[in-house]
Design an enzyme around this catalytic site. Structure first.
Site, PDB file in Angstrom:
ATOM      1  N   CYS A  68       0.871  -1.176   0.000  1.00 35.92           N
ATOM      2  CA  CYS A  68       0.000   0.000   0.000  1.00 35.92           C
ATOM      3  C   CYS A  68       0.907   1.225   0.000  1.00 35.92           C
ATOM      4  O   CYS A  68       2.126   1.081  -0.073  1.00 35.92           O
ATOM      5  CB  CYS A  68      -0.999  -0.015   1.153  1.00 35.92           C
ATOM      6  SG  CYS A  68      -0.333   0.214   2.809  1.00 35.92           S
ATOM      7  N   HIS A 101      14.431 -12.909  12.683  1.00 34.45           N
ATOM      8  CA  HIS A 101      14.101 -12.692  14.086  1.00 34.45           C
ATOM      9  C   HIS A 101      12.617 -12.822  14.397  1.00 34.45           C
ATOM     10  O   HIS A 101      12.261 -13.131  15.531  1.00 34.45           O
ATOM     11  CB  HIS A 101      14.577 -11.316  14.547  1.00 34.45           C
ATOM     12  CG  HIS A 101      16.067 -11.195  14.568  1.00 34.45           C
ATOM     13  ND1 HIS A 101      16.701 -10.098  15.098  1.00 34.45           N
ATOM     14  CD2 HIS A 101      17.055 -12.018  14.133  1.00 34.45           C
ATOM     15  CE1 HIS A 101      18.023 -10.248  14.988  1.00 34.45           C
ATOM     16  NE2 HIS A 101      18.255 -11.410  14.401  1.00 34.45           N
TER      17      HIS A 101
END
Length: 153
Positions: A68, A101
């Site tokens: 977006c 992570h």
């Protein structure tokens, strides 16, 4: 990351970059499920983010790309779904970290702020990176609400 099928969603602001990303995915040989939008006519990013998230929930796709204008609205909407871990990435280093992570299964691109060339580098990095587990596994589990943080003074 083993890719079964890539889900792709955008709003009107992300549509130009989505067209490039579609070509990129085809060149890489990734199967794609396109959740829209299919033009640059004004629309609500939420409709397409929810559709992509439902594709992940229903095991139609196992990885997603959202686009977006800023990437923020798409990221917020995607992360309302329990099986989605969406991360906004505007450079390859962030794309690598959200995989290593955070075990992100959706990457969100800010369509108004990156070039096609930058998007390609970001996606290459995201798809090549692997989740490190270890201490990161514990943290990812806490995202799902299974654990509650206890703060000590």
């Amino acid at each position: 990351m083993k890719i079964k099928k890539v889900g792709l969603a955008c709003d009107h602001a992300g549509y130009p970059l989505k067209q490039f990303v579609l070509q990129y995915l085809e060149q890489k040989g990734y199967p794609v499920e396109d959740y829209g939008t299919w033009s640059d006519a004004s629309c609500d990013y939420t409709d397409f983010a929810h559709a992509l998230a439902e594709g992940i929930e229903n095991d139609v796709v196992n990885v997603g790309i959202g686009i977006c204008g800023s990437g923020e609205g798409m990221t917020m909407t995607l992360n309302k779904h329990q099986v989605v871990r969406a991360g906004l990435a505007w450079c390859p280093e962030i794309a690598q970290l959200i995989r290593q992570h955070n075990d992100a299964n959706v990457i969100v691109l800010p369509g108004r702020f990156i070039t096609n060339n930058e998007a390609e580098k970001i996606l290459d990095t995201f798809f090549k990176a692997t989740f490190e587990g270890g201490r990161h596994q514990r943290r990812v589990e806490k995202i799902g609400g299974t654990f509650h943080l206890v703060y000590k003074k």
